[in-house]
Scaffold this motif. Structure first.
Motif, PDB file in Angstrom:
ATOM      1  N   VAL A 294       6.501  -0.959  -1.856  1.00 27.54           N
ATOM      2  CA  VAL A 294       6.208  -1.860  -0.794  1.00 27.54           C
ATOM      3  C   VAL A 294       5.711  -3.261  -1.359  1.00 27.54           C
ATOM      4  O   VAL A 294       6.173  -4.350  -0.936  1.00 27.54           O
ATOM      5  CB  VAL A 294       5.022  -1.371  -0.060  1.00 27.54           C
ATOM      6  CG1 VAL A 294       4.557  -2.471   0.994  1.00 27.54           C
ATOM      7  CG2 VAL A 294       5.139  -0.183   0.600  1.00 27.54           C
TER       8      VAL A 294
ATOM      9  N   PHE B 156       0.058   5.563   0.670  1.00 31.32           N
ATOM     10  CA  PHE B 156      -0.808   6.558   0.926  1.00 31.32           C
ATOM     11  C   PHE B 156      -0.338   7.830   0.947  1.00 31.32           C
ATOM     12  O   PHE B 156       0.595   8.126   1.623  1.00 31.32           O
ATOM     13  CB  PHE B 156      -1.481   5.927   2.312  1.00 31.32           C
ATOM     14  CG  PHE B 156      -2.453   6.667   3.150  1.00 31.32           C
ATOM     15  CD1 PHE B 156      -3.745   6.575   2.826  1.00 31.32           C
ATOM     16  CD2 PHE B 156      -2.300   7.889   3.895  1.00 31.32           C
ATOM     17  CE1 PHE B 156      -4.825   7.422   3.011  1.00 31.32           C
ATOM     18  CE2 PHE B 156      -3.112   8.846   4.334  1.00 31.32           C
ATOM     19  CZ  PHE B 156      -4.657   8.418   4.065  1.00 31.32           C
ATOM     20  N   VAL B 157      -1.246   8.867   0.608  1.00 31.21           N
ATOM     21  CA  VAL B 157      -0.753  10.129   0.547  1.00 31.21           C
ATOM     22  C   VAL B 157      -2.163  11.125   0.920  1.00 31.21           C
ATOM     23  O   VAL B 157      -3.081  10.973   0.428  1.00 31.21           O
ATOM     24  CB  VAL B 157      -0.345  10.780  -0.805  1.00 31.21           C
ATOM     25  CG1 VAL B 157      -0.239  12.083  -0.954  1.00 31.21           C
ATOM     26  CG2 VAL B 157       0.639   9.969  -1.316  1.00 31.21           C
ATOM     27  N   SER B 158      -1.736  11.868   2.054  1.00 35.31           N
ATOM     28  CA  SER B 158      -2.901  12.729   2.676  1.00 35.31           C
ATOM     29  C   SER B 158      -2.503  14.172   2.325  1.00 35.31           C
ATOM     30  O   SER B 158      -1.379  14.569   2.334  1.00 35.31           O
ATOM     31  CB  SER B 158      -3.466  12.454   3.986  1.00 35.31           C
ATOM     32  OG  SER B 158      -2.453  12.824   4.895  1.00 35.31           O
ATOM     33  N   PHE B 159      -3.483  15.119   2.245  1.00 37.96           N
ATOM     34  CA  PHE B 159      -3.024  16.463   1.909  1.00 37.96           C
ATOM     35  C   PHE B 159      -4.169  17.617   2.231  1.00 37.96           C
ATOM     36  O   PHE B 159      -5.322  16.974   2.223  1.00 37.96           O
ATOM     37  CB  PHE B 159      -2.663  16.595   0.510  1.00 37.96           C
ATOM     38  CG  PHE B 159      -3.772  15.890  -0.496  1.00 37.96           C
ATOM     39  CD1 PHE B 159      -5.080  16.215  -0.672  1.00 37.96           C
ATOM     40  CD2 PHE B 159      -3.477  14.354  -0.765  1.00 37.96           C
ATOM     41  CE1 PHE B 159      -5.754  15.625  -1.534  1.00 37.96           C
ATOM     42  CE2 PHE B 159      -4.422  13.731  -1.502  1.00 37.96           C
ATOM     43  CZ  PHE B 159      -5.705  14.295  -1.853  1.00 37.96           C
TER      44      PHE B 159
ATOM     45  N   TYR C 174      -9.589  12.252   6.791  1.00 38.24           N
ATOM     46  CA  TYR C 174      -8.941  12.206   5.506  1.00 38.24           C
ATOM     47  C   TYR C 174      -7.415  12.098   5.754  1.00 38.24           C
ATOM     48  O   TYR C 174      -6.671  11.465   4.929  1.00 38.24           O
ATOM     49  CB  TYR C 174      -9.103  13.619   4.787  1.00 38.24           C
ATOM     50  CG  TYR C 174      -8.665  14.479   5.252  1.00 38.24           C
ATOM     51  CD1 TYR C 174      -9.391  15.529   6.202  1.00 38.24           C
ATOM     52  CD2 TYR C 174      -7.145  15.120   5.084  1.00 38.24           C
ATOM     53  CE1 TYR C 174      -8.788  16.710   6.887  1.00 38.24           C
ATOM     54  CE2 TYR C 174      -6.764  16.341   5.628  1.00 38.24           C
ATOM     55  CZ  TYR C 174      -7.635  17.033   6.380  1.00 38.24           C
ATOM     56  OH  TYR C 174      -7.316  18.224   7.053  1.00 38.24           O
ATOM     57  N   ARG C 175      -6.948  12.332   6.896  1.00 39.23           N
ATOM     58  CA  ARG C 175      -5.461  12.110   7.170  1.00 39.23           C
ATOM     59  C   ARG C 175      -5.073  10.785   7.407  1.00 39.23           C
ATOM     60  O   ARG C 175      -3.706  10.425   7.437  1.00 39.23           O
ATOM     61  CB  ARG C 175      -5.114  13.178   8.216  1.00 39.23           C
ATOM     62  CG  ARG C 175      -5.106  14.485   8.214  1.00 39.23           C
ATOM     63  CD  ARG C 175      -5.065  15.370   9.341  1.00 39.23           C
ATOM     64  NE  ARG C 175      -5.973  15.005  10.617  1.00 39.23           N
ATOM     65  CZ  ARG C 175      -5.888  15.152  11.781  1.00 39.23           C
ATOM     66  NH1 ARG C 175      -4.929  15.756  12.189  1.00 39.23           N
ATOM     67  NH2 ARG C 175      -6.845  14.740  12.693  1.00 39.23           N
ATOM     68  N   TYR C 176      -5.959   9.847   7.689  1.00 37.46           N
ATOM     69  CA  TYR C 176      -5.518   8.498   7.923  1.00 37.46           C
ATOM     70  C   TYR C 176      -6.194   7.532   6.911  1.00 37.46           C
ATOM     71  O   TYR C 176      -7.096   7.430   6.188  1.00 37.46           O
ATOM     72  CB  TYR C 176      -6.022   8.082   9.397  1.00 37.46           C
ATOM     73  CG  TYR C 176      -5.689   9.065  10.326  1.00 37.46           C
ATOM     74  CD1 TYR C 176      -4.561   8.664  10.940  1.00 37.46           C
ATOM     75  CD2 TYR C 176      -6.571  10.190  10.877  1.00 37.46           C
ATOM     76  CE1 TYR C 176      -4.159   9.448  11.927  1.00 37.46           C
ATOM     77  CE2 TYR C 176      -5.954  11.092  11.972  1.00 37.46           C
ATOM     78  CZ  TYR C 176      -4.984  10.683  12.442  1.00 37.46           C
ATOM     79  OH  TYR C 176      -4.394  11.589  13.398  1.00 37.46           O
ATOM     80  N   GLN C 177      -5.222   6.300   6.782  1.00 38.71           N
ATOM     81  CA  GLN C 177      -5.738   5.252   5.929  1.00 38.71           C
ATOM     82  C   GLN C 177      -7.077   4.595   6.555  1.00 38.71           C
ATOM     83  O   GLN C 177      -6.948   4.377   8.089  1.00 38.71           O
ATOM     84  CB  GLN C 177      -4.624   4.236   5.564  1.00 38.71           C
ATOM     85  CG  GLN C 177      -4.053   3.795   6.683  1.00 38.71           C
ATOM     86  CD  GLN C 177      -3.373   2.432   6.338  1.00 38.71           C
ATOM     87  OE1 GLN C 177      -3.671   1.854   5.658  1.00 38.71           O
ATOM     88  NE2 GLN C 177      -2.448   2.003   7.382  1.00 38.71           N
TER      89      GLN C 177
ATOM     90  N   LEU D 193       2.271   9.578  -6.621  1.00 42.11           N
ATOM     91  CA  LEU D 193       2.916   9.525  -5.447  1.00 42.11           C
ATOM     92  C   LEU D 193       2.634   8.185  -4.761  1.00 42.11           C
ATOM     93  O   LEU D 193       3.533   7.393  -4.526  1.00 42.11           O
ATOM     94  CB  LEU D 193       3.122  10.698  -4.616  1.00 42.11           C
ATOM     95  CG  LEU D 193       4.141  10.548  -3.280  1.00 42.11           C
ATOM     96  CD1 LEU D 193       5.307  10.223  -3.347  1.00 42.11           C
ATOM     97  CD2 LEU D 193       3.711  11.841  -2.486  1.00 42.11           C
TER      98      LEU D 193
ATOM     99  N   ARG E 289       3.377   5.167  -6.599  1.00 50.32           N
ATOM    100  CA  ARG E 289       5.214   4.913  -6.423  1.00 50.32           C
ATOM    101  C   ARG E 289       5.355   4.369  -5.350  1.00 50.32           C
ATOM    102  O   ARG E 289       6.218   3.373  -5.147  1.00 50.32           O
ATOM    103  CB  ARG E 289       5.648   6.211  -6.994  1.00 50.32           C
ATOM    104  CG  ARG E 289       7.287   6.108  -6.675  1.00 50.32           C
ATOM    105  CD  ARG E 289       7.941   7.307  -7.141  1.00 50.32           C
ATOM    106  NE  ARG E 289       8.051   8.192  -6.152  1.00 50.32           N
ATOM    107  CZ  ARG E 289       8.301   8.317  -4.793  1.00 50.32           C
ATOM    108  NH1 ARG E 289       9.246   7.302  -4.768  1.00 50.32           N
ATOM    109  NH2 ARG E 289       8.364   9.416  -3.995  1.00 50.32           N
ATOM    110  N   GLN E 290       4.861   4.804  -4.086  1.00 53.88           N
ATOM    111  CA  GLN E 290       5.103   4.332  -2.916  1.00 53.88           C
ATOM    112  C   GLN E 290       4.584   2.857  -2.724  1.00 53.88           C
ATOM    113  O   GLN E 290       5.103   1.990  -1.911  1.00 53.88           O
ATOM    114  CB  GLN E 290       4.327   5.043  -1.592  1.00 53.88           C
ATOM    115  CG  GLN E 290       5.102   6.352  -1.582  1.00 53.88           C
ATOM    116  CD  GLN E 290       4.222   7.450  -0.615  1.00 53.88           C
ATOM    117  OE1 GLN E 290       3.123   7.246  -0.270  1.00 53.88           O
ATOM    118  NE2 GLN E 290       5.300   8.261   0.050  1.00 53.88           N
TER     119      GLN E 290
ATOM    120  N   TRP F 113       0.887  -1.304  -0.050  1.00 54.06           N
ATOM    121  CA  TRP F 113      -0.159   0.061  -0.093  1.00 54.06           C
ATOM    122  C   TRP F 113       0.936   1.212   0.088  1.00 54.06           C
ATOM    123  O   TRP F 113       2.085   1.404   0.712  1.00 54.06           O
ATOM    124  CB  TRP F 113      -0.896   0.141   1.289  1.00 54.06           C
ATOM    125  CG  TRP F 113      -1.985  -0.886   1.237  1.00 54.06           C
ATOM    126  CD1 TRP F 113      -1.997  -2.391   1.799  1.00 54.06           C
ATOM    127  CD2 TRP F 113      -3.274  -0.857   0.521  1.00 54.06           C
ATOM    128  NE1 TRP F 113      -3.132  -2.891   1.922  1.00 54.06           N
ATOM    129  CE2 TRP F 113      -3.849  -2.156   0.865  1.00 54.06           C
ATOM    130  CE3 TRP F 113      -3.809   0.147  -0.189  1.00 54.06           C
ATOM    131  CZ2 TRP F 113      -5.239  -2.519   0.474  1.00 54.06           C
ATOM    132  CZ3 TRP F 113      -5.239  -0.103  -0.627  1.00 54.06           C
ATOM    133  CH2 TRP F 113      -5.807  -1.162  -0.295  1.00 54.06           C
TER     134      TRP F 113
END
Lengths: 452, 435
Positions: A82, A59-62, A329-332, A74, A77-78, A57
């Protein structure tokens, strides 16, 4: 927004991608002592992207919603960094749905001044009692709109409304400081926190009474739990262990938590489900777009189900349950409980107590914690039981147990189910997540109590 | 959204105003079940506005780039807000405290992944059946504060965290071990974390029956953090003191703890993640003596609480984006003593060593009480650790336990980001075990 998300999601080399966008508003009011300390509103806008490549996985938060496509890239790519195996997600049908809010008395429609007036009344009740040293009242309501889209074609807009209040009275006599508290919440009905005057008066009285209450002597007791504390017990003692993300990649835990294992007596049934409507843990779709369900965890004392995300369900060969939740939204999303309760039995509360020579009656919660095997939960209110009757008030007690023995030690389940909505659950950094817990009165033999 | 613009707009409609912004970028490599599971990046940014209108505080915060709404929301709240009992700080000179190491931002995701895997491999080298989680995290945070009295502060901080936790399951028995370390510098040496977790495994090798009664208990630094710290930090909080809810509130200058105990709050230690040149209101950071030789010396204040209490801010304001500043500890320092850990152990005929409790802070912490289940603790017999105890609770009141007969270890260590403490031996703690 739908087109924007769809275009950001297309043409990536990933097994699965999802985007969530969240717009939220919140109001909070806090009193410390007789003074109003904090009142105001906050707004937020943010989002995240989660990508799955070969079982790994990213994960990108913004907060900055521009260049969404770069964020997807991004995350992909991450995920690629993994991924080492095959991606596994339980299949679900793509969903298109715009969910309408179901609020009874919308907190957003209640003017700030009216909210303040109600809290003023409660605070006045507390302060009217002698020996009260101080009080704290925290009120918060929030609403958000969550937009979800994934690479399989789902698009869901869901509203979330949540309201919570915590009222604490602190009494003091010399160096002795005691407190009593009340926590309430609802999924959007301001009516839940109206008409608490009687309860607040009792709360203040209890804080003062605790000053002259004795400590319980530490050791093993027969305890009777009220519905509020028994609900916390169901959540801590068993609920967390049924969250499959603890279990799915751990061979030994899988053996321990094998379906069909006996955890309690025939009378014990434990349920979790967001599909049970009108509670703080209720919703239509989870954070992966999976429809909510109602899941039996324990039926007639035997482990029959557990809570899943799409990944844990696929890896354990079971059905997804719609329990993947994220604080914001900041968390998976991770596997979480929703509305968890012990189903009612047949024993009346007086009968339950009548059979006890010496025991402890514990009510209300301060909190609870689990390490999976061991758990603790603390009572805000406790009384000795002597010769079948409720006797003197005790100072707050902490109860502790071991999931593999304590559930077996439940020997009576009451006929009086009540749900409590004041809790906020914590797992990892994601706290407080709105949940509800419930139970009838229950009796547990040989329960360990900390004490002097 | 520019801080200057928000402040300028707010000044037009209020007497005083302050704009606060925080932005952070964090990268995490997270491992589950002995394998890399997730790599994630979190970018957050937002702004908060505090203004004073007709003597009352209005507050708002947002992560949306909308200056007009931010000002409007703060104005709407102001008529109901608390009376402002302070003035924003003007131009200040700040101590120079290094909290940023550019090297912490340089480590690549691949290197972070490698480091995390080595944590797991090293720990499993000791006990291959362990199932481990690990995390390698780096972040950079920038804070900026501007106010209408000319006050201006800005700093950037780096932080780096490594941690590993292993669970060993045998039958229905679960053993949790682990440790972590953090710094503003990048961390590449995992030896301290591994050594600590391996020692836990050694000490917990056998499970032995727990004793019951009032017994000597030696709290390791982790044990101190999990049992004793929450009541003390609450009691030293100026808000609790002002409310009269702190048992220490009226004890300034009085002996409340053992004369060997001195406790500081210190935001000025270089390269520690909780250090900073100023607090979240722009008041300069300092080293604050809370308890010296067991005597209560001072409490932690932000501007408003200090104003209410008729004292000065100690530079202890802390805030999350969406809430008003409030006093909080930065790094709590308990001064070390002279005893060697082995010598403290040797003194115990029968007792416990406590590493980790669960649920300890869920009772009447305000009154100084704790009561928790021993998640990781060991039995001591005749000065030697003989094995792990389970199904055991310990309870007490920190003001009673830390008053008489204690011993402080000579080797302090950091626990998490905000506590530096030696091991502490208490001679008589209530222990209840399942028979």
């Amino acid at each position: 927004m739908r087109e924007q998300l769809a275009s950001a999601l297309t043409d990536h080399d990933a097994d699965y991608i999802e985007i969530r966008i969240e717009e939220a508003e919140a109001t909070r009011i806090q009193y410390r002592g007789q003074e109003l300390e904090d009142i105001g509103s906050t707004t937020s806008l943010g989002g995240n992207v989660r990508a799955l490549v070969k079982g790994g996985w990213g994960f990108v938060s913004f907060n900055d919603l521009s260049r969404l496509r770069d964020k997807v890239e991004l995350a992909v790519r991450q995920a690629r960094l993994v991924g080492r195996e095959e991606s596994k997600l339980a299949p679900i049908d793509p969903v298109f749905d715009i969910v309408q809010p179901e609020v009874k008395k919308d907190p957003a429609a209640v003017p700030l001044e009216q909210k303040k007036k109600l809290l003023d009344e409660y605070n006045d009740i507390i302060w009217a009692r002698p020996k009260i040293q101080t009080s704290t009242i925290t009120y918060a309501d929030g609403r958000k709109r969550v937009i979800f889209a994934n690479s399989a074609g789902s698009y869901i807009e869901q509203p979330r409304v949540d309201l919570s209040a915590r009222i604490i009275a602190v009494a003091r006599d010399g160096d002795d400081v005691q407190q009593a508290s009340l926590s309430l919440g609802s999924n959007g009905d301001f009516g839940f926190i109206e008409n608490l005057h009687q309860q607040v008066a009792e709360l203040a009285q209890r804080a003062v009474s605790l000053l002259s209450a004795p400590y319980v002597k530490g050791g093993q007791y027969t305890v009777v739990l009220d519905p509020v504390l028994a609900g916390v017990f169901a959540h801590e003692a068993f609920g967390h262990l049924s969250e499959s993300d603890f279990v799915y990649e751990n061979e030994r835990l899988r053996e321990l938590m094998v379906l069909g294992r006996r955890f309690g007596g025939k009378q014990l049934n434990i349920v979790d489900g967001a599909a049970i409507s009108g509670l703080r843990g209720s919703y239509k779709y989870d954070e992966e777009g999976v429809p909510a369900s109602k899941t039996y965890l324990i039926q007639e004392g035997v482990l029959v189900g557990r809570l899943h995300s799409r990944e844990t369900a696929a890896k354990m060969g079971e059905k997804p349950t719609g329990n993947a939740r994220a604080l914001d939204y900041r968390y998976q999303p991770i596997v979480r409980m929703t509305n968890t309760y012990i189903e009612p039995g047949e024993v009346s509360f007086p009968d339950m107590v009548a059979e006890i020579k010496e025991g402890v009656y514990v009510k209300n919660w301060y909190g609870g914690m689990t390490s999976m095997e061991m758990f603790t939960f603390s009572a805000g209110e406790a009384y000795m039981i002597r010769n079948g009757s409720i006797a003197e008030l005790l100072r707050p007690v902490v109860l502790s147990g071991n999931v593999f023995t304590t559930l077996q030690n439940i020997d009576a389940i009451g006929n009086d189910l009540e749900m409590n909505q004041g809790g906020g659950c914590g797992k990892g950094a994601q706290i407080p997540l709105p949940v509800s817990n419930g139970s009838p009165h229950i009796r547990i033999r040989n329960c360990l109590l900390g004490g002097r | 959204m520019e801080l200057e613009h928000v402040l300028a707009r707010a000044k037009l409609v209020s007497e005083e105003a302050e704009a606060f912004s925080v932005s952070r970028t964090e990268t995490e490599a997270l491992f589950q079940a002995n394998r890399l599971k997730l790599v994630q990046t979190k970018e957050t940014s937002g702004m908060a506005l505090r203004l004073i209108k007709e003597g009352r505080i209005g507050f708002s915060a947002s992560t949306k780039p909308d200056e007009g709404q931010l000002v409007a929301m703060a104005l709407e709240a102001a008529p109901f807000g608390a009376q402002a009992k302070f003035q924003f700080p003007g131009i200040e000179s700040y101590p120079k405290i290094e909290v940023y190491d550019p090297q912490a931002e340089v480590m690549s995701e691949e290197e972070m992944v490698e480091l995390g895997q080595s944590l797991i491999d090293e720990l499993r080298g000791h006990t291959p059946e362990l199932v481990c989680e690990a995390a390698v995290i780096r972040n950079t945070t920038s804070v900026e504060i501007l106010n209408s009295r000319g006050g201006k502060a800005a700093y950037t901080k780096s932080a780096f965290v490594i941690g590993v936790e292993g669970v060993l399951i045998r039958g229905t028995d679960m053993l949790f071990v682990g440790d972590s370390e953090c710094s503003c510098h990048p961390l590449s040496d995992i030896s301290a974390v591994i050594e600590s977790a391996r020692r836990q495994l050694d000490w917990a090798k056998d499970t032995v029956p727990a004793p019951t009664g009032h017994l000597p208990v030696l709290f390791t630094p982790h044990g101190v953090a999990s049992a004793l710290i929450t009541p003390l930090t609450l009691a030293c909080n100026g808000k609790m003191v002002f409310q009269g809810a702190s048992p220490l509130g009226d004890k300034k200058g009085k002996q409340v703890l053992h004369p060997k105990l001195s406790i500081w709050d210190d935001a000025t230690i270089e390269y520690r993640p909780e250090s900073r040149c100023c607090d979240d209101e722009g008041v300069p950071s300092q080293r604050i003596p809370l308890i010296r030789d067991g005597v209560v010396l001072s409490f932690l204040y932000d501007l408003q609480t200090a104003g209410l209490a008729g004292t000065e801010s100690t530079g202890s304001a802390s805030r999350a984006l969406g809430s008003l500043p409030a006093p909080a500890i930065s790094s709590l320092i308990i001064e070390a003593g002279e005893a060697e850990f082995e010598d403290m152990l040797a003194e115990i005929k029968e007792g416990l060593v406590i590493e980790q409790l669960i649920g300890a802070s869920q009772g009447n912490v305000l009154g100084g009480e704790f009561s928790g289940n021993v998640l990781l603790g060991y039995k001591v017999e005749k000065g030697r650790i003989v094995g792990r105890v389970k199904d055991t609770m310990i309870s007490g009141n920190v003001y009673e336990l830390l008053k008489e007969g204690i011993a402080l270890g000579s080797k302090p260590r950091w626990v998490g980001s905000s506590l530096l403490t030696p091991p502490i031996l208490c001679p008589k703690v209530a222990v209840a075990a399942k028979g």
